[in-house]
Design a protein around this motif. Structure first.
Motif, PDB file in Angstrom:
ATOM      1  N   PRO A  81       0.813  -1.218   0.000  1.00  9.49           N
ATOM      2  CA  PRO A  81       0.000   0.000   0.000  1.00  9.49           C
ATOM      3  C   PRO A  81       0.848   1.270   0.000  1.00  9.49           C
ATOM      4  O   PRO A  81       1.939   1.306   0.574  1.00  9.49           O
ATOM      5  N   ASP A  82       0.320   2.296  -0.651  1.00  3.84           N
ATOM      6  CA  ASP A  82       0.968   3.609  -0.658  1.00  3.84           C
ATOM      7  C   ASP A  82       0.796   4.275   0.705  1.00  3.84           C
ATOM      8  O   ASP A  82      -0.180   4.013   1.414  1.00  3.84           O
ATOM      9  N   LEU A  83       1.725   5.155   1.053  1.00  4.01           N
ATOM     10  CA  LEU A  83       1.585   6.000   2.228  1.00  4.01           C
ATOM     11  C   LEU A  83       1.343   7.416   1.727  1.00  4.01           C
ATOM     12  O   LEU A  83       2.078   7.912   0.861  1.00  4.01           O
ATOM     13  N   THR A  84       0.315   8.053   2.260  1.00  4.46           N
ATOM     14  CA  THR A  84      -0.003   9.425   1.872  1.00  4.46           C
ATOM     15  C   THR A  84       0.227  10.343   3.065  1.00  4.46           C
ATOM     16  O   THR A  84      -0.330  10.116   4.142  1.00  4.46           O
ATOM     17  N   TYR A  85       1.051  11.342   2.857  1.00  2.00           N
ATOM     18  CA  TYR A  85       1.293  12.355   3.882  1.00  2.00           C
ATOM     19  C   TYR A  85       0.436  13.561   3.518  1.00  2.00           C
ATOM     20  O   TYR A  85       0.537  14.084   2.409  1.00  2.00           O
ATOM     21  N   GLN A  86      -0.411  13.990   4.446  1.00  2.00           N
ATOM     22  CA  GLN A  86      -1.313  15.107   4.208  1.00  2.00           C
ATOM     23  C   GLN A  86      -0.770  16.322   4.943  1.00  2.00           C
ATOM     24  O   GLN A  86      -0.595  16.291   6.160  1.00  2.00           O
ATOM     25  N   PHE A  87      -0.532  17.400   4.195  1.00  2.00           N
ATOM     26  CA  PHE A  87       0.054  18.604   4.760  1.00  2.00           C
ATOM     27  C   PHE A  87      -0.984  19.705   4.895  1.00  2.00           C
ATOM     28  O   PHE A  87      -1.994  19.726   4.186  1.00  2.00           O
ATOM     29  N   THR A  88      -0.710  20.631   5.799  1.00  2.00           N
ATOM     30  CA  THR A  88      -1.557  21.809   5.971  1.00  2.00           C
ATOM     31  C   THR A  88      -1.714  22.508   4.634  1.00  2.00           C
ATOM     32  O   THR A  88      -0.758  22.637   3.884  1.00  2.00           O
ATOM     33  N   VAL A 146      10.949  18.638  -4.957  1.00  2.00           N
ATOM     34  CA  VAL A 146      10.512  19.337  -3.753  1.00  2.00           C
ATOM     35  C   VAL A 146      11.051  20.755  -3.831  1.00  2.00           C
ATOM     36  O   VAL A 146      12.231  20.978  -4.083  1.00  2.00           O
ATOM     37  N   GLU A 147      10.166  21.717  -3.608  1.00  2.00           N
ATOM     38  CA  GLU A 147      10.553  23.125  -3.629  1.00  2.00           C
ATOM     39  C   GLU A 147      10.274  23.731  -2.259  1.00  2.00           C
ATOM     40  O   GLU A 147       9.174  23.588  -1.720  1.00  2.00           O
ATOM     41  N   ASP A 148      11.282  24.395  -1.717  1.00  2.00           N
ATOM     42  CA  ASP A 148      11.155  25.055  -0.426  1.00  2.00           C
ATOM     43  C   ASP A 148      11.138  26.565  -0.668  1.00  2.00           C
ATOM     44  O   ASP A 148      12.153  27.159  -0.988  1.00  2.00           O
ATOM     45  N   ASP A 149       9.972  27.162  -0.524  1.00  2.00           N
ATOM     46  CA  ASP A 149       9.801  28.609  -0.699  1.00  2.00           C
ATOM     47  C   ASP A 149       9.942  29.252   0.678  1.00  2.00           C
ATOM     48  O   ASP A 149       8.968  29.435   1.407  1.00  2.00           O
ATOM     49  N   VAL A 150      11.182  29.585   1.038  1.00  2.00           N
ATOM     50  CA  VAL A 150      11.476  30.115   2.368  1.00  2.00           C
ATOM     51  C   VAL A 150      10.784  31.460   2.586  1.00  2.00           C
ATOM     52  O   VAL A 150      10.201  31.701   3.646  1.00  2.00           O
ATOM     53  N   LYS A 151      10.812  32.315   1.580  1.00  2.00           N
ATOM     54  CA  LYS A 151      10.227  33.648   1.714  1.00  2.00           C
ATOM     55  C   LYS A 151       8.745  33.573   2.092  1.00  2.00           C
ATOM     56  O   LYS A 151       8.281  34.300   2.973  1.00  2.00           O
ATOM     57  N   ASN A 152       7.994  32.713   1.453  1.00  2.00           N
ATOM     58  CA  ASN A 152       6.559  32.607   1.706  1.00  2.00           C
ATOM     59  C   ASN A 152       6.203  31.468   2.674  1.00  2.00           C
ATOM     60  O   ASN A 152       5.024  31.176   2.868  1.00  2.00           O
ATOM     61  N   GLU A 153       7.234  30.841   3.242  1.00  2.00           N
ATOM     62  CA  GLU A 153       7.048  29.750   4.195  1.00  2.00           C
ATOM     63  C   GLU A 153       6.122  28.668   3.663  1.00  2.00           C
ATOM     64  O   GLU A 153       5.163  28.251   4.299  1.00  2.00           O
ATOM     65  N   ARG A 154       6.437  28.219   2.451  1.00  2.00           N
ATOM     66  CA  ARG A 154       5.627  27.184   1.802  1.00  2.00           C
ATOM     67  C   ARG A 154       6.542  26.094   1.248  1.00  2.00           C
ATOM     68  O   ARG A 154       7.694  26.342   0.924  1.00  2.00           O
ATOM     69  N   LEU A 155       5.974  24.928   1.143  1.00  2.00           N
ATOM     70  CA  LEU A 155       6.675  23.799   0.587  1.00  2.00           C
ATOM     71  C   LEU A 155       5.857  23.305  -0.590  1.00  2.00           C
ATOM     72  O   LEU A 155       4.637  23.206  -0.502  1.00  2.00           O
TER      73      LEU A 155
END
Length: 166
Positions: A81-88, A146-155
């Motif tokens: 089975p797949d694992l799904t990570y759910q983010f805010t 994977v992109e880490d948008d540090v300025k806008n605090e978003r992934l």
């Protein structure tokens, strides 16, 4: 979530606290995944339930120090089975089942054993360890940019099928 089963993981493990405990880190320099023991237990209990048609391999678990390990000998096809990570914010990261396992023995056509490729705390005495509760190592996000948008605090994530992983 494992397969279609939503897991009940206490929020204190999923949200990073002011004491820097909890939360999830995506670490491309860390090959193996990590889960704090309470999270690991919830996840592995469900994996064992969903994969109960496969025999467990205690010998493999002792040899490679990952668990649970499953023996697929005699099975024509396997289903992990797949694992799904759910983010805010509603973002889901679906990690293909095989990306969460270390495969042992056989060749690409005849996999004999697979072990859950996550580590956990050595001691069972700590209810909550310092640092993140989950680290997604590079084996877990192999099919993602994977992109880490540090300025806008978003992934951000973009799914991409890597040549070597399929």
């Amino acid at each position: 979530m494992i397969g279609k089963k939503l897991l009940r993981i206490p929020s204190k493990y999923l949200a990073s606290g002011s004491d820097d405990r909890g939360g999830v880190i995506i670490d491309s320099g860390f090959a193996v995944g990590y889960m704090a023991r309470p999270v690991y237990k919830i996840v592995t209990d469900e994996l064992k339930r969903q994969m109960s048609k496969y025999r467990r391999s205690q010998e493999a678990e002792e040899a490679v120090h990952f668990a649970p390990c499953f023996n697929f000998t005699g099975h024509k096809s396997i289903k992990i089975p797949d694992l799904t990570y759910q983010f805010t914010g509603g973002t889901n990261m679906v990690v293909a089942g095989e990306s969460n396992f270390l495969f042992i023995g056989g060749d690409d056509d005849e996999i004999s054993i697979a072990c859950f490729y996550m580590t956990t705390d050595i001691t069972q005495s700590l209810e909550f360890t310092p640092g993140p509760s989950i680290i997604l190592g590079n084996s877990q996000h192999v099919d993602y940019y994977v992109e880490d948008d540090v300025k806008n605090e978003r992934l951000g994530f973009r799914q991409e099928t890597c040549y070597w992983s399929r």
